[in-house]
Design an enzyme around this catalytic site. Structure first.
Site, mmCIF file in Angstrom:
data_model
loop_
_atom_site.group_PDB
_atom_site.id
_atom_site.type_symbol
_atom_site.label_atom_id
_atom_site.label_comp_id
_atom_site.label_asym_id
_atom_site.label_seq_id
_atom_site.Cartn_x
_atom_site.Cartn_y
_atom_site.Cartn_z
ATOM 1 N N LEU A 103 0.817 -1.220 0.000
ATOM 2 C CA LEU A 103 0.000 0.000 0.000
ATOM 3 C C LEU A 103 0.842 1.256 0.000
ATOM 4 O O LEU A 103 1.896 1.309 0.635
ATOM 5 C CB LEU A 103 -0.869 0.033 1.269
ATOM 6 N N LYS A 135 -5.440 -0.665 10.261
ATOM 7 C CA LYS A 135 -4.222 -1.255 9.714
ATOM 8 C C LYS A 135 -3.491 -1.906 10.882
ATOM 9 O O LYS A 135 -2.854 -1.234 11.695
ATOM 10 C CB LYS A 135 -3.347 -0.201 9.042
ATOM 11 N N GLU A 193 -4.384 -10.411 8.794
ATOM 12 C CA GLU A 193 -3.195 -10.128 9.572
ATOM 13 C C GLU A 193 -3.178 -11.047 10.805
ATOM 14 O O GLU A 193 -4.149 -11.092 11.558
ATOM 15 C CB GLU A 193 -3.263 -8.657 10.001
ATOM 16 N N LYS A 334 -1.276 6.774 7.726
ATOM 17 C CA LYS A 334 -0.398 6.394 8.838
ATOM 18 C C LYS A 334 -0.524 7.388 9.985
ATOM 19 O O LYS A 334 -0.435 8.605 9.767
ATOM 20 C CB LYS A 334 1.069 6.351 8.363
ATOM 21 N N CYS A 446 24.125 -12.895 36.431
ATOM 22 C CA CYS A 446 24.976 -12.913 37.610
ATOM 23 C C CYS A 446 25.086 -14.382 38.012
ATOM 24 O O CYS A 446 24.091 -15.086 38.115
ATOM 25 C CB CYS A 446 24.332 -12.089 38.721
ATOM 26 N N CYS A 451 22.940 -14.162 45.075
ATOM 27 C CA CYS A 451 23.039 -12.707 44.855
ATOM 28 C C CYS A 451 21.875 -11.998 45.547
ATOM 29 O O CYS A 451 20.709 -12.304 45.279
ATOM 30 C CB CYS A 451 23.013 -12.394 43.361
#
Ligand code: IVH
Length: 689
Positions: A103, A135, A193, A334, A446, A451
């Protein structure tokens, strides 16, 4: 076991006995599959579940049991088959049925208007309608359904050829394995998506950092990494979701002549379409939609980086065509990105509860989208080196959704030469023990199990809100307790005497009694919270729930093999390995036994008869702000008592629980004559006044 439960189990086994006849079993299996598909549809497509998670799990388990007893009824498209197949060596290549385009962008209202002018001039006088869609910031995938059954899922790749990620996509519950229709098209490619909701992303990163792994920079990277996993069981464990936004290809199906129709049809077929899509008659309406969601997106549980604007009619889309892989009929508006520049004053290091060195940036305070940012994560040493971030640099910081701010990188042109490159200390900044790096791992640790910083972090975790929730035991008190040698680990907390507490600076009779009471109270926390509190690598809140729900007791969990644990839906091999590893360490075993002696729960509680199931069979809608329960807590409360929570009021609703500013649901309840309750009345109804 309570009578009700026992009776349930008896009835259940009686039913299964009767079903020993294969034909009956096949029948029941098919009915269960349909029912589960239906509930997936209610949940993912309509966002309006009809049953509680508990009831869903019950159906699921019944189906699973039956399929195990009657292996000849197995079907790769059964809802039980989403747990993830065996790992693969690599992905095959897949040619898309039609190219997947990209796009062009618009960055402000003026660019949207000029997009519209371009379109109007190309198609003459005809009116143009637009559809606006979120989007989503995830990973584009194409799903092929042959006669209504999911046969292939692929990534976008270069637009022509993508990667075959079918076994991974099959684990995503929002993706239907079968279309919801008796009359499916012969062949269809659905595009959309795949993404990771923000809450799942944050949980995943928490688990990763606690496990000494590199956190993902943002949900998009996490989604891409998850879909392209060679081990589908890992994909299955990560709560990915999916929104559909287009039909890429359709053979022998209904005639669909616009994008708006396509989205509606997709929903009818059982695909969750991108939420809140709208049809507009003019571009100004499009502009105001974009403005509305620029602010509104903060309320969503997934990241959107803009709005996709599409010409609605397919004939007009065709007329407009595409140039250089970008259609002329669509554009991405956007959102302005939430970034700012500021000076990185210093790089600090936190020691995590599993001993990881977690670097963070201390920044000159800066405003990003209305929020003042002082700190930002730096992930790990590799990341700092790759981005070449130095102390004193002017850096770009970015806030994305509700995710923790990040340092994108330095503005190299603004360097003065006085900036200092960073490297990890060779020794733990807290205890001085040597720092080690796992082979191939990005995190440094560590090396000292004793500790004090690590101990303190795990104690903080143990007493924290989602875990044992010991009120009035803040980090400073814990620090003092450790410093004075009164406690070394979580079990010591329960052995503290009143005198010992009184010896702490600032503690008087009342505060000491309060702390003792809080500790006492916390002994009653449920097993899943105790399991979470133990701080096992990769075992976050949700994983602890899954494990405790499945194994029911610590002893059973401890006796389970790595494979058995990895088979639990939602649990991957990484987690399984970590759980088994935890119980191999002598010190952990001793800790667990001491906690057991202190009276902590290492078993799930079985629901008692009567009381807890007092809302069984009743359906509720919650609206407005309740005096003490949050929306989520009210839902939990109702479900814990056997009730069902729905989002919309209908004639099937038994009660509407209303608080302040209730909105239209209350009106609807009055219209339909549905009983209305206050929070107190709900409690009374549940028998828990
Ligand atoms: S339509 C020709 N719709 O954005 C239209 N894309 O640059 C092609 N995306 O890789 C895509 N949400 O993954 C479309 N509602 C939506 C979308 C969407 C996200 C992504 C998609 C693609 C990129 C387009």
């Amino acid at each position: 076991m309570g009578i009700a439960r026992r009776l349930g189990a008896l009835l259940y086994s009686a039913r299964v006995e009767k079903l020993s006849d294969r034909a009956h079993a096949a029948h029941r299996i098919e009915a269960l599959r349909r029912e589960i598909d239906h509930h997936n549809y209610r949940y993912y497509v309509l966002d309006d579940p009809e049953i509680s998670d508990l009831e869903y799990d019950r159906l699921f388990r019944e189906l699973k049991d039956l399929e195990e007893r009657f292996p000849e009824c197995q079907d790769p498209n059964s809802p039980t088959q989403r747990v993830g197949a065996e790992p693969v060596e690599g992905f095959g290549k897949v040619r898309h049925l039609a190219p997947m385009l990209s796009l062009g962008n618009a960055f402000d209202a003026e660019e949207l208007r000029s997009f519209h002018r371009r379109i109007s001039s190309l198609i003459g006088d005809a009116a143009v309608e637009y559809v606006t869609e979120f989007k989503i910031d995830g990973l584009a995938v194409a799903l092929t359904y042959d006669q209504g059954r999911l046969t292939r899922g692929a990534t976008r790749g270069n637009g022509q050829v993508g990667e075959d990620v079918t076994s991974n996509l099959r684990t995503i519950r929002a993706i239907p394995l079968r279309m919801q229709t008796d009359d499916p098209p012969r062949l269809i490619e659905v595009r959309g998506e795949a993404f990771l909701p923000i809450s799942a992303f944050e949980r995943l990163n928490e688990e990763r950092t606690a496990g000494g792994e590199n956190p993902f920079a943002n949900p998009r990277n996490a989604a891409a990494g998850t879909v392209r996993q060679l081990d589908p069981r890992i994909t299955a464990s990560r709560a990915m979701s999916f929104f559909a936004y287009a039909i890429g290809y359709l053979e022998s199906g209904p005639t669909i002549s616009s994008q708006y129709e396509a989205l509606n049809q997709l929903q009818k077929w059982g695909f969750p379409a991108t939420r809140n899509f709208e049809l507009h008659e003019d571009i100004e309406s499009v502009v105001s939609f974009c403005r509305r969601w620029q602010d509104g997106r903060a309320s969503l549980d997934y990241e959107i980086d803009g709005i996709v604007v599409k010409v609605n009619r397919f004939d007009q889309q065709q007329e407009l065509g595409a140039v250089s892989r970008e259609p002329r009929w669509a554009i991405a508006y956007k959102f302005p990105s939430q970034t700012a520049t500021t000076r990185l004053l210093q790089i600090g290091i936190n020691i995590g509860r599993t001993g990881t060195l977690n670097p963070y940036a201390i920044l000159e305070p800066v405003d990003v989208g209305g929020v003042t940012i002082r700190n930002a994560t730096l992930h790990n040493e590799d990341d700092i080196r790759r981005k070449d971030i130095r102390e004193g640099d002017i850096v770009i910081v970015k806030r994305a959704g509700e995710v923790i701010p990040q340092v994108v990188g330095p503005v190299v042109e603004r360097r003065t030469g006085r900036e200092l490159p960073f490297s990890y200390p060779g020794h733990c900044p807290e205890c001085g023990a040597p720092v080690v790096r796992e082979e191939g791992g990005a995190m440094a640790y560590c090396s000292n199990r004793q500790c004090p910083a690590q101990r303190l972090e795990s104690l903080k975790h143990f007493v924290s809100r989602g875990a044992m929730d010991v009120r009035g035991l803040g980090p400073q008190t814990l620090e003092k307790l450790v410093e004075m040698g009164l406690i070394g680990n979580a079990a010591d907390l329960f052995a503290l005497s009143r005198d010992q507490i009184l010896s702490l600076p600032g503690f008087k009779d009342t505060s000491a009694d309060n702390l003792l009471r809080s500790l006492e109270e916390s002994r009653g926390r449920s097993f899943d919270r105790v399991l979470f509190a133990l701080g096992i690598r990769h075992v976050g809140e949700s994983v602890a729930k899954l494990l405790s729900g499945h194994f029911q007791s610590l002893d059973r969990l401890r006796a389970a093999s790595e494979d058995e644990i990895a088979e639990v839906p939602g649990i991957g091999p990484e987690i399984a390995g970590s759980v088994v590893g935890f119980f191999k360490v002598e010190e952990n075993r001793v800790l667990v036994e001491r906690l057991r002696e202190a009276g902590l729960r290492f078993e799930m509680e079985q629901p008692a008869e009567g009381g807890p199931m007092s809302l069984k069979g009743l359906s509720f809608v919650v609206t407005g702000t309740l005096p003490t329960l949050s929306r989520q807590a009210a839902k939990q409360f109702i479900e814990d008592h056997g009730g069902i929570v729905r989002s919309g009021v209908s004639t099937n609703t038994d009660y509407v629980v209303a608080g302040e500013n209730p909105g239209s649901k209350l009106d609807r309840a009055r219209e339909l004559g549905v009983a209305i309750l206050t929070e107190n009345e709900l409690r009374r109804l549940s028998g828990e006044d």
